[in-house]
Design an enzyme around this catalytic site. Structure first.
Site, PDB file in Angstrom:
ATOM      1  N   SER A  64      31.834 -26.645 -70.343  1.00  0.00           N
ATOM      2  CA  SER A  64      32.060 -25.215 -70.639  1.00  0.00           C
ATOM      3  C   SER A  64      31.354 -24.422 -71.716  1.00  0.00           C
ATOM      4  O   SER A  64      30.933 -24.978 -72.533  1.00  0.00           O
ATOM      5  CB  SER A  64      33.652 -24.934 -70.709  1.00  0.00           C
ATOM      6  OG  SER A  64      34.256 -25.513 -69.771  1.00  0.00           O
TER       7      SER A  64
HETATM    8  N1  SAH Z   1      36.897 -29.857 -70.545  1.00  0.00           N
HETATM    9  C1  SAH Z   1      35.477 -30.233 -70.096  1.00  0.00           C
HETATM   10  C2  SAH Z   1      35.208 -29.489 -68.814  1.00  0.00           C
HETATM   11  C3  SAH Z   1      34.665 -30.304 -67.531  1.00  0.00           C
HETATM   12  S1  SAH Z   1      34.375 -29.398 -66.251  1.00  0.00           S
HETATM   13  C4  SAH Z   1      34.446 -30.491 -71.331  1.00  0.00           C
HETATM   14  O1  SAH Z   1      34.957 -29.855 -72.482  1.00  0.00           O
HETATM   15  O2  SAH Z   1      33.360 -30.891 -71.205  1.00  0.00           O
HETATM   16  C5  SAH Z   1      35.882 -29.719 -65.440  1.00  0.00           C
HETATM   17  C6  SAH Z   1      36.321 -31.523 -65.151  1.00  0.00           C
HETATM   18  O3  SAH Z   1      37.316 -31.187 -64.459  1.00  0.00           O
HETATM   19  C7  SAH Z   1      35.171 -32.037 -64.199  1.00  0.00           C
HETATM   20  O4  SAH Z   1      34.911 -33.268 -65.200  1.00  0.00           O
HETATM   21  C8  SAH Z   1      35.942 -32.508 -63.109  1.00  0.00           C
HETATM   22  O5  SAH Z   1      35.676 -33.808 -62.758  1.00  0.00           O
HETATM   23  C9  SAH Z   1      37.358 -32.277 -63.533  1.00  0.00           C
HETATM   24  N2  SAH Z   1      38.422 -32.309 -62.472  1.00  0.00           N
HETATM   25  C10 SAH Z   1      38.391 -31.607 -61.317  1.00  0.00           C
HETATM   26  N3  SAH Z   1      39.419 -31.605 -60.636  1.00  0.00           N
HETATM   27  C11 SAH Z   1      40.200 -32.631 -61.369  1.00  0.00           C
HETATM   28  C12 SAH Z   1      41.471 -33.035 -61.193  1.00  0.00           C
HETATM   29  N4  SAH Z   1      42.487 -32.929 -60.117  1.00  0.00           N
HETATM   30  N5  SAH Z   1      42.080 -33.701 -62.081  1.00  0.00           N
HETATM   31  C13 SAH Z   1      41.347 -34.175 -63.353  1.00  0.00           C
HETATM   32  N6  SAH Z   1      40.235 -33.666 -63.494  1.00  0.00           N
HETATM   33  C14 SAH Z   1      39.586 -32.975 -62.644  1.00  0.00           C
END
Ligand code: SAH
Length: 216
Positions: A64
């Protein structure tokens, strides 16, 4: 891992950019200054690590934008020892920001490859107290709850009931809600057993929150 004076200097600048955009919680700003964001990105993107923008990580996901991380973390009103559940481990950057602020972090990722990478990477950079789970964030972690705070880092089509149930009374969840390209950032405060208060905090863009686990 290398964290040079140049990286530290770029991070100080990034903190000033985020402060100028309206973030006032000094604990949030300190954590962003402390955690080397460039460690969470592929080496070819190193020079972009301290620009205030989102960036691709593997498996079609993104780390993000720093300002977005700051807004969400500020809305959580983190206090030391808060038990925090994160949905969407991704690179692990947001989890480390929360851990650097003294929170006890539990984080779930549905992409197996991302989970496995973070599982090794976070302890290797000193964040071994973060508890990492491979699973579906829609279900939360019923056996580990309730939590003081919950942060969802992917765009949710609706607020999952299981997550409200795993929030303590007085607890806060921050969640971007909406399908398609744009989400509204919402806080959900659990006022009583049966009452929640929802507030809106502007528009953001997230990758979608998907159902179930992905074995790849
Ligand atoms: N917090 C992360 C942002 C990652 S983007 C960081 O600091 O890098 C969002 C993430 O949510 C992705 O990796 C995606 O695979 C995950 N995601 C999407 N749906 C999800 C679900 N139902 N349960 C767990 N993770 C999920």
């Amino acid at each position: 891992m290398l964290d040079s004076y140049r990286h530290k200097g770029l991070r100080k600048k990034l903190v000033e950019t985020i402060r100028a955009k309206g973030i006032i919680d000094e604990n949030v700003l300190n954590a962003i200054e402390k955690v080397p964001r460039h460690w969470f990105m592929d080496s070819s993107f190193l020079e972009f690590a301290y620009e205030d923008r989102a960036f691709p990580i593997s498996a079609g996901q993104t780390i993000s934008q720093p300002y977005t991380v700051a807004v969400m973390t500020e809305l959580l009103q983190i206090r030391k020892n808060d038990k925090v559940l994160e949905i969407g481990t991704g690179s692990g950057y947001q989890a480390c920001i929360l851990s650097a602020m003294g929170a006890k972090v539990y984080t779930i990722e549905r992409q197996k490859s991302l989970h496995e990478k973070a599982k090794i990477f976070l302890p290797s950079i000193g964040y071994s107290t973060i508890k990492q789970f491979y699973g579906d964030g829609y279900k939360g972690l019923p056996t580990y709850g309730p939590f003081d705070k919950i942060i969802v880092t992917c765009g949710a089509p609706h607020i999952p009931t299981a997550l409200i149930e795993q929030l303590k009374i007085g607890g806060i969840m921050v969640i971007p809600v909406g399908e398609g390209g744009t989400q509204v950032m919402q806080t959900v405060e659990r006022i009583t057993d049966t009452n929640i208060e929802i507030k809106n905090h502007g528009y953001f863009r997230f990758v979608p929150m998907l159902e179930d686990r992905n074995e790849k």
